[in-house]
Design an enzyme around this catalytic site. Structure first.
Site, PDB file in Angstrom:
ATOM      1  N   HIS A 188      -0.646  -2.916   6.371  1.00 16.25           N
ATOM      2  CA  HIS A 188       0.247  -2.028   6.309  1.00 16.25           C
ATOM      3  C   HIS A 188       1.519  -2.458   6.885  1.00 16.25           C
ATOM      4  CE1 HIS A 188      -2.038   1.709   4.765  1.00 16.25           C
ATOM      5  NE2 HIS A 188      -2.426   0.817   4.380  1.00 16.25           N
TER       6      HIS A 188
ATOM      7  N   GLU B 198      -4.145   1.719  -2.713  1.00 17.76           N
ATOM      8  CA  GLU B 198      -5.687   2.150  -2.042  1.00 17.76           C
ATOM      9  C   GLU B 198      -5.520   3.357  -1.049  1.00 17.76           C
ATOM     10  OE1 GLU B 198      -7.767  -0.030   0.852  1.00 17.76           O
ATOM     11  OE2 GLU B 198      -5.964   0.129   1.848  1.00 17.76           O
ATOM     12  N   ASN B 199      -4.179   3.622  -0.755  1.00 12.81           N
ATOM     13  CA  ASN B 199      -4.154   4.748   0.149  1.00 12.81           C
ATOM     14  C   ASN B 199      -3.324   6.014  -0.574  1.00 12.81           C
ATOM     15  OD1 ASN B 199      -3.531   2.094   1.842  1.00 12.81           O
ATOM     16  ND2 ASN B 199      -4.922   3.457   2.865  1.00 12.81           N
TER      17      ASN B 199
ATOM     18  N   ASN C  82     -10.312  -1.783   0.525  1.00 10.71           N
ATOM     19  CA  ASN C  82     -11.545  -1.176   0.802  1.00 10.71           C
ATOM     20  C   ASN C  82     -11.574   0.243   0.802  1.00 10.71           C
ATOM     21  OD1 ASN C  82      -9.345  -1.504   2.924  1.00 10.71           O
ATOM     22  ND2 ASN C  82     -10.198  -0.340   4.322  1.00 10.71           N
ATOM     23  N   HIS C  83     -10.249   0.943   0.594  1.00 10.07           N
ATOM     24  CA  HIS C  83     -10.594   2.341   0.268  1.00 10.07           C
ATOM     25  C   HIS C  83     -10.960   2.661  -1.103  1.00 10.07           C
ATOM     26  CE1 HIS C  83      -9.641   3.114   4.394  1.00 10.07           C
ATOM     27  NE2 HIS C  83      -8.547   2.601   4.368  1.00 10.07           N
TER      28      HIS C  83
ATOM     29  N   ASP D 285       0.661  -1.068  -0.022  1.00 10.61           N
ATOM     30  CA  ASP D 285       0.162  -0.162   0.203  1.00 10.61           C
ATOM     31  C   ASP D 285       0.868   1.155   0.150  1.00 10.61           C
ATOM     32  OD1 ASP D 285      -1.251  -2.210   0.817  1.00 10.61           O
ATOM     33  OD2 ASP D 285      -3.009  -1.057   1.883  1.00 10.61           O
TER      34      ASP D 285
ATOM     35  N   HIS E  54      -3.111  -4.366   3.127  1.00 15.76           N
ATOM     36  CA  HIS E  54      -4.186  -3.747   4.037  1.00 15.76           C
ATOM     37  C   HIS E  54      -3.605  -3.534   5.393  1.00 15.76           C
ATOM     38  CE1 HIS E  54      -8.054  -2.487   5.785  1.00 15.76           C
ATOM     39  NE2 HIS E  54      -7.748  -3.469   6.573  1.00 15.76           N
TER      40      HIS E  54
ATOM     41  N   HIS F 218      -6.352  -8.689   0.063  1.00 18.52           N
ATOM     42  CA  HIS F 218      -6.409  -7.535   0.735  1.00 18.52           C
ATOM     43  C   HIS F 218      -7.293  -7.809   2.026  1.00 18.52           C
ATOM     44  CE1 HIS F 218      -5.688  -2.983   1.028  1.00 18.52           C
ATOM     45  NE2 HIS F 218      -6.935  -2.884   1.455  1.00 18.52           N
TER      46      HIS F 218
HETATM   47 FE   FE2 Z   1      -4.056   0.316   2.964  1.00 17.74          FE
HETATM   48 FE   FE2 Z   2      -7.208  -1.393   3.181  1.00 21.06          FE
END
Ligand code: FE2
Ligand code: FE2
Length: 259
Positions: free
Chosen positions: A177, A39-40, A67-68, A8, A175, A150
């Site tokens: 991190h 995603e981040n 998820n983001h 990520d 996910h 993830h």
């Molecule tokens: Fe993430």
């Molecule tokens: Fe995530």
């Protein structure tokens, strides 16, 4: 075929760290395919067209999400039109974006699949039958399959490794991190790690400024989160994949980005 898979990418420090680290990683690992979880990428949560493009410009071939994915509404059209960015395959079919993409690397057709865990995360479908159905539908369409799983729980991630062992080249967790130390090639030939970690600041709490994260935990009150920016590291794995579509080896990458 050599795969470089990067965890990520968190905010601007992550994007800049990725761009700074890529030439060295390319020289050391000579990857045929580079996949990064994005995603981040935008301000620490979600991704935009602009931030996705900066990740592609850094030398990434495929961006996976999580998820983001849908945090920024203006990216939905881009998720539909850009083949090289994918979101979890077990989200609702009619949601923006696609769950997999097939790219060419070292003369192989490589399917990159994004999948989300169902523990503490919202999905439309249980990831286990969802990946079985997807792999059946892709039979013959690719020579190797790579799965970004993830997910929150190490148990669910280890289970997915066993579930897909011998059927895909790699099941790589994202996910949390936080990188785990369990990277290995499973007996059936699938490279696996519960979580590759993130590309971002280690000075905070999984990407957030540590004083803000601490205040939230201490007071249990809403706290505005900003991204941490010091001590940026790049985290991921390098996976060697044979012509049979199974892994020959996996190495962990945990490197401070010198600026
Ligand atoms: Fe993430
Ligand atoms: Fe995530």
């Amino acid at each position: 075929m050599k795969l470089l898979f990067i965890g990520d990418v968190v905010g601007k420090p992550g994007r800049e760290g990725l761009a700074a680290a890529m030439p060295g990683l390319r020289a050391e690992h000579v990857p045929d395919l580079v996949v990064a979880n994005g995603e981040n990428a935008a301000g620490g949560v979600g991704i935009t067209e602009e931030t996705a493009k900066s990740i592609f410009d850094a030398g990434v071939d495929v961006i996976t999400l999580g998820n983001h994915t849908y945090r920024h509404k203006d990216v939905y059209g881009y998720l539909d039109s850009e083949q090289r960015i994918i979101r979890p395959a077990n989200f609702h079919e009619r949601n923006p974006g696609r769950g997999h993409t097939i790219v060419e690397a070292a003369g192989m057709r490589v399917a990159v699949i994004n999948l989300s865990g169902q523990m503490h995360l919202q999905v439309e479908r249980n990831p286990f039958p969802a990946i079985d159905d997807l792999l059946s539908s892709l039979a013959g369409a690719a020579d190797a399959f790579i799965v970004d799983f993830h997910a929150e729980l190490t148990s669910e991630k280890v289970a997915m490794g066993w579930h897909l062992d011998g059927r895909v080249a790699a099941v790589l967790g994202t996910h949390t991190h936080v990188p785990t130390a369990d990277f290995r090639v499973l007996p059936g030939g699938t490279a696996h790690i519960a979580d590759v970690g993130m590309t971002g600041s280690r000075a905070g709490v999984i990407g957030v400024k540590r004083e803000q994260a601490l205040r939230a935990f201490q007071t249990q009150m809403p706290v505005r989160f900003d991204g941490a920016d010091e001590d940026v590291w790049i985290m991921g794995v390098a996976v060697e994949i044979g012509d049979d579509g199974l892994a020959r080896g996996i190495d962990q990458i945990l490197l401070p980005v010198s600026s």
